[in-house]
Design an enzyme around this catalytic site. Structure first.
Site, mmCIF file in Angstrom:
data_model
loop_
_atom_site.group_PDB
_atom_site.id
_atom_site.type_symbol
_atom_site.label_atom_id
_atom_site.label_comp_id
_atom_site.label_asym_id
_atom_site.label_seq_id
_atom_site.Cartn_x
_atom_site.Cartn_y
_atom_site.Cartn_z
ATOM 1 N N GLY A 127 0.851 -1.138 0.130
ATOM 2 C CA GLY A 127 0.085 0.035 0.002
ATOM 3 C C GLY A 127 0.997 1.347 0.166
ATOM 4 C CG ASN A 128 4.637 1.304 1.777
ATOM 5 O OD1 ASN A 128 4.599 0.495 1.303
ATOM 6 N ND2 ASN A 128 5.669 1.457 2.557
ATOM 7 C CE LYS A 145 -8.476 -7.965 0.941
ATOM 8 N NZ LYS A 145 -7.261 -8.241 1.857
ATOM 9 C CE LYS A 160 1.129 -6.522 -2.017
ATOM 10 N NZ LYS A 160 0.737 -6.854 -0.603
ATOM 11 C CE LYS A 171 2.959 -7.233 3.728
ATOM 12 N NZ LYS A 171 1.713 -7.094 2.623
#
Ligand code: ADP
Ligand code: MG
Length: 309
Positions: free
Chosen positions: A11-12, A127, A210, A272
């Site tokens: 996101g960043n 989600k 993702k 992740k």
């Protein structure tokens, strides 16, 4: 040594709105081109949380005032977010490459990702998508077939299932471009989730994580390295506690134990770590790196980040 790298942007790397994204992609492009400049082949994937939320909200508002139109399905919202983010990213990458006299094409592939209709996630949507809603809007969403939850007194939210990726539909196209030395942006927002119906691919109301989609992309591309860029320089055990310990180099077996011990938050670091683990475990030479965007160059040269091999 020249490597084939899949970079998953968090996101960043993209910011939370149009203005932020326009600024963020400049920094992001620099970090990516640093890796291209030294000879690596790079495929970029990215998240789309704030962007798909914005698109979904805009389309829902539109529908509220124009009920004769169809409500925009989630799969179409994901496709729109790939186009919008890809546009900004490919433009920024093109400019950064030209600034360094590197002659390479950059393009975004609208990417569909196959999911299994029997995936257990479809029975249990988890989600949250878009903003909080009033009871009235929630009722309208339910009427349109959405699943809505009441989120601990803060209002109502649409939730969608988050199934696991099975395969990247456009993989051969992506491979061809990579083999020609081009820079590809693919699998944005986890890809557009589709199920196979004979020759037809049907978009489904879901969002693929993702990080998992990037792992599938990296495996199918036979990449050497999966880099997950996020908001922390390294992965920690006992994160946020006095005995917090940042991890440098860990084996798949070692991090598997940490997963079992519950060190990684579901919905943020856990996907992740799981994606990084799965990629590293899929072939002996393959490895994953989790680090900060600004540290990607140092990370790939082994100076920082958490490497899983
Ligand atoms: P992204 O947008 O890159 O997907 P997320 O916010 O989803 O980023 O996930 C990254 C965040 O995960 C970090 O900023 C950190 O706050 C959090 N986190 C949770 N557990 C851990 C851990 N064990 N080690 C490091 N970070 C962790
Ligand atoms: Mg995330």
């Amino acid at each position: 040594m020249k490597k084939k790298i899949v970079i998953a942007l968090g996101g960043n790397a993209l910011g939370n709105n149009l203005e932020e994204q326009m600024a963020a992609v400049k920094t992001t492009a620099k970090a990516i081109v640093d890796l291209i400049e030294v000879g690596n082949d790079v495929v970029v994937s990215h998240g789309n949380g704030p962007q798909v939320g914005m698109i979904n909200n805009a389309m829902s508002e539109f529908y509220k005032h124009h009920p004769n139109y169809h409500l925009c399905p989630m799969s179409v919202c994901v496709a729109m977010s790939q186009g919008y983010i890809g546009y900004d990213l490919q433009n920024a990458l093109r400019e950064e490459l030209l600034n360094r006299n590197i002659n390479k094409g950059v393009s975004t592939i609208i990417t569909q990702v196959e999911v299994n209709p029997e995936d257990k996630a479809f029975q249990n949507p988890t989600k949250p998508i878009g903003s909080f809603m009033t009871k009235e809007d929630a009722d309208l969403a339910i009427k349109n077939g959405e699943t809505v939850i009441e989120d601990s007194g803060r209002g109502y939210r649409v939730v969608v299932p988050s199934p696991k990726p099975v395969g990247i539909v456009e993989i051969e196209t992506i491979k061809s471009l990579v083999n020609m030395g081009q820079v590809v942006i693919a699998g944005g927002g986890g890809g557009i989730p589709v199920v196979k119906q004979g020759n037809h691919l049907k978009g489904v109301s879901a969002v693929i994580d993702k990080d998992y989609a990037s792992c599938t992309l990296a495996k199918e591309l036979d990449a050497d390295c999966l880099i997950i860029l996020t908001a922390v320089e390294k992965v920690a055990v006992n994160f946020g506690k006095p005995n917090e310990k940042w991890l440098d180099n860990v084996s798949v077996d070692e991090i598997k134990e940490y997963v079992k011990e519950g060190h990684f938050a579901p919905g943020s670091m856990l996907p992740k770590v799981e994606a990084a683990m799965e990629f590293a475990a899929s072939k002996a030479e393959r490895y994953s790196l989790i680090t900060l965007l600004e540290k990607s160059k140092d990370g790939i040269s082994g100076k920082t980040g958490t490497t899983i091999k």
